[in-house]
Write a protein that holds these residues in place. Structure first.
Motif, PDB file in Angstrom:
ATOM      1  N   LEU A   1       0.772  -1.126   0.076  1.00 50.22           N
ATOM      2  CA  LEU A   1      -0.032   0.608   0.274  1.00 50.22           C
ATOM      3  C   LEU A   1       0.760   1.445   0.021  1.00 50.22           C
ATOM      4  CD1 LEU A   1      -2.837  -0.808   2.593  1.00 50.22           C
ATOM      5  CD2 LEU A   1      -2.822  -0.876  -0.033  1.00 50.22           C
ATOM      6  N   LYS A   2       2.211   1.085   0.545  1.00 53.40           N
ATOM      7  CA  LYS A   2       2.722   1.986   0.284  1.00 53.40           C
ATOM      8  C   LYS A   2       3.464   2.773  -0.738  1.00 53.40           C
ATOM      9  CE  LYS A   2       6.020   3.732   3.487  1.00 53.40           C
ATOM     10  NZ  LYS A   2       5.537   5.148   4.264  1.00 53.40           N
TER      11      LYS A   2
ATOM     12  N   ALA B   1       0.805   2.420  -3.348  1.00 58.49           N
ATOM     13  CA  ALA B   1      -1.448   2.565  -4.197  1.00 58.49           C
ATOM     14  C   ALA B   1      -1.590   4.040  -3.572  1.00 58.49           C
ATOM     15  CB  ALA B   1      -1.934   1.563  -2.990  1.00 58.49           C
TER      16      ALA B   1
ATOM     17  N   ASP C   1      -4.378   6.483  -3.270  1.00 60.21           N
ATOM     18  CA  ASP C   1      -5.336   7.615  -2.275  1.00 60.21           C
ATOM     19  C   ASP C   1      -6.793   6.039  -2.339  1.00 60.21           C
ATOM     20  OD1 ASP C   1      -4.010   8.177  -0.676  1.00 60.21           O
ATOM     21  OD2 ASP C   1      -5.221  10.213  -1.253  1.00 60.21           O
TER      22      ASP C   1
ATOM     23  N   LYS D   1      -6.126   2.631  -1.368  1.00 54.66           N
ATOM     24  CA  LYS D   1      -5.825   2.328  -0.026  1.00 54.66           C
ATOM     25  C   LYS D   1      -7.634   2.805   0.400  1.00 54.66           C
ATOM     26  CE  LYS D   1      -1.147   4.560   0.031  1.00 54.66           C
ATOM     27  NZ  LYS D   1      -0.389   6.183   0.494  1.00 54.66           N
ATOM     28  N   GLU D   2      -8.384   3.551   0.663  1.00 49.65           N
ATOM     29  CA  GLU D   2      -9.088   3.346   1.495  1.00 49.65           C
ATOM     30  C   GLU D   2     -10.137   2.227   0.403  1.00 49.65           C
ATOM     31  OE1 GLU D   2     -10.886   5.684   2.995  1.00 49.65           O
ATOM     32  OE2 GLU D   2      -8.517   6.851   3.003  1.00 49.65           O
TER      33      GLU D   2
ATOM     34  N   ILE E   1      -9.279  -0.523   0.669  1.00 44.42           N
ATOM     35  CA  ILE E   1      -9.064  -1.417   1.652  1.00 44.42           C
ATOM     36  C   ILE E   1      -9.721  -1.664   3.292  1.00 44.42           C
ATOM     37  CG2 ILE E   1      -6.753  -2.587   2.718  1.00 44.42           C
ATOM     38  CD1 ILE E   1      -6.913  -3.307  -0.228  1.00 44.42           C
ATOM     39  N   PHE E   2      -9.422  -0.033   3.201  1.00 42.21           N
ATOM     40  CA  PHE E   2      -9.423   0.127   5.219  1.00 42.21           C
ATOM     41  C   PHE E   2     -11.263  -0.161   4.337  1.00 42.21           C
ATOM     42  CE2 PHE E   2      -6.108   4.214   4.134  1.00 42.21           C
ATOM     43  CZ  PHE E   2      -5.290   2.732   4.769  1.00 42.21           C
TER      44      PHE E   2
ATOM     45  N   ARG F   1      -3.708   1.549   8.965  1.00 37.89           N
ATOM     46  CA  ARG F   1      -3.517   3.969   8.764  1.00 37.89           C
ATOM     47  C   ARG F   1      -2.217   3.902   9.957  1.00 37.89           C
ATOM     48  NH1 ARG F   1      -7.869   6.051   6.496  1.00 37.89           N
ATOM     49  NH2 ARG F   1      -9.463   5.170   6.434  1.00 37.89           N
TER      50      ARG F   1
ATOM     51  N   LEU G   1       0.898   2.230   8.339  1.00 39.87           N
ATOM     52  CA  LEU G   1       1.674   2.964   7.376  1.00 39.87           C
ATOM     53  C   LEU G   1       2.186   4.186   7.267  1.00 39.87           C
ATOM     54  CD1 LEU G   1      -1.279   2.780   4.577  1.00 39.87           C
ATOM     55  CD2 LEU G   1       1.202   2.002   4.057  1.00 39.87           C
TER      56      LEU G   1
ATOM     57  N   GLN H   1       3.449  -6.050  -3.570  1.00 43.67           N
ATOM     58  CA  GLN H   1       2.349  -6.090  -5.219  1.00 43.67           C
ATOM     59  C   GLN H   1       2.205  -7.486  -5.557  1.00 43.67           C
ATOM     60  OE1 GLN H   1       2.759  -2.341  -6.807  1.00 43.67           O
ATOM     61  NE2 GLN H   1       1.918  -1.067  -5.368  1.00 43.67           N
TER      62      GLN H   1
END
Length: 342
Positions: A274-275, A277, A279, A282-283, A285-286, A298, A301, A316
């Motif tokens: 995710l470093k 990826a 936003d 990321k969202e 995934i969250f 979060r 990260l 990845q």
């Protein structure tokens, strides 16, 4: 004949076909089970073997139910082996759709006359590379088109950059192989050929095969080879890239698929991946984690310092390998897209 009742029915609903195959083989004698396994490819043997090793506390009712289902399905078929091609074609069309089934069927029917190539499936990538290293690039392209993409990618990694480029260009532009060419190939590999000269040409290779092989290369090799392909033929490179499944395409996987994927991925690998990826991903995934787990991710990260691009790409790639494996098993549905990873 009633076997098992509601408890057995419930057990059967929780079993997949791989579990049932494992139970069936475990119910046979060792000799008979070995004969069945001889008819499978290396990946099938590995999967069934793993399923057999994980069997525990299987009730007699469940075993009886699996055996009964197997016998019923066998009994429903008449004249096994008669018109087998038509039966296989209809079965695959129903299961996979006509387009996907066509290529898969070509490989199945092709297998009866390609003993030399089939034997390569059981060899490690370096050994296969040594076997075909001195062959013409067109023969190398045919071999890699026929093998599984992950094995082909590992084989390709054993060749110099210039050779990788030539082989991949040939794979991407390959459309079919004539029977005589297959005959010559098998004479080279095994000194024998069991196919018939009247067989139609076999669809093999193409940009989709090239993309699948590229998907299994490591990040640096993938970018290097894609750049080289585009230098030679930019349109062809774009076509291959459009068919590749890259990390950003996870945004097209549905929420249920993302949740299943996350259960198979370690938090350390996920943080690294995710470093690199955006936003949006990321969202996504969250949003498919529990509130507590998302908060922890979060925080991790934010606390993670700078990392090398090669580490991010490796993480990845590791997640993509899991995603493709789950897709092959029918556990998730991958989306498609043409966005390249940066």
């Amino acid at each position: 004949m009633s076997v098992g009742g509601s408890e057995m029915d419930k057990a059967e609903r929780t079993m997949n076909n791989l579990d049932k195959a494992a139970i069936l083989l475990m119910s046979m004698g060792e000799k008979d089970a070995a004969e069945v396994l001889k008819q499978m490819g290396p990946k099938e043997v590995q999967r069934v073997g793993a399923a057999m090793s994980q069997l525990s506390s299987v009730t007699q009712d469940t075993v009886s139910g699996v055996l009964t289902q197997f016998m019923n399905e066998c009994g429903a078929q008449s004249g096994l082996g008669i018109g087998a091609e038509g039966y296989i074609r209809n079965m695959l069309n129903e299961a996979l759709g006509e387009e996907r089934a066509r290529g898969f069927l070509d490989r199945i029917l092709m297998g009866a006359g390609t003993g030399g190539i089939n034997s390569l499936k059981w060899m490690d990538p370096r050994s296969v590379a040594d076997v075909i290293r001195l062959e013409h690039p067109q023969i190398q392209a045919v071999v890699l088109s026929y093998l599984e993409p992950d094995q082909s990618a590992s084989i390709l990694a054993n060749f110099p950059e210039k050779v990788r480029l030539e082989i991949m260009m040939r794979i991407a532009t390959l459309e079919s192989v004539q029977p005589e060419a297959l005959k010559e190939l098998n004479m080279v590999l095994e000194k024998q050929f069991s196919g018939k000269g009247s067989n139609p040409s076999t669809t093999i290779g193409g940009t989709k095969t090239a993309a699948e092989i590229m998907n299994h290369l490591d990040g640096a090799q993938e970018q290097e080879l894609m750049g080289a392909i585009k230098d030679v033929d930019e349109d062809l490179g774009t076509q291959i890239q459009d068919l590749m499944f890259v990390f950003d395409n996870l945004r097209d996987v549905d929420d249920r698929g993302i949740q299943s994927l996350l259960r198979e991925v370690s938090s350390e690998v996920l943080i690294l991946a995710l470093k690199g990826a955006d936003d949006f991903l990321k969202e996504k995934i969250f949003n498919n984690m529990s509130k507590r787990a998302a908060e922890l991710l979060r925080d991790d990260l934010e606390a993670k310092g700078p990392v090398r691009i090669v580490e991010v790409e490796a993480a990845q790639k590791e997640i993509l390998v899991v995603a493709r494996r789950m897709a092959d098993a029918g556990e998730i549905q991958l989306g498609g897209g043409s966005e390249a990873m940066i």
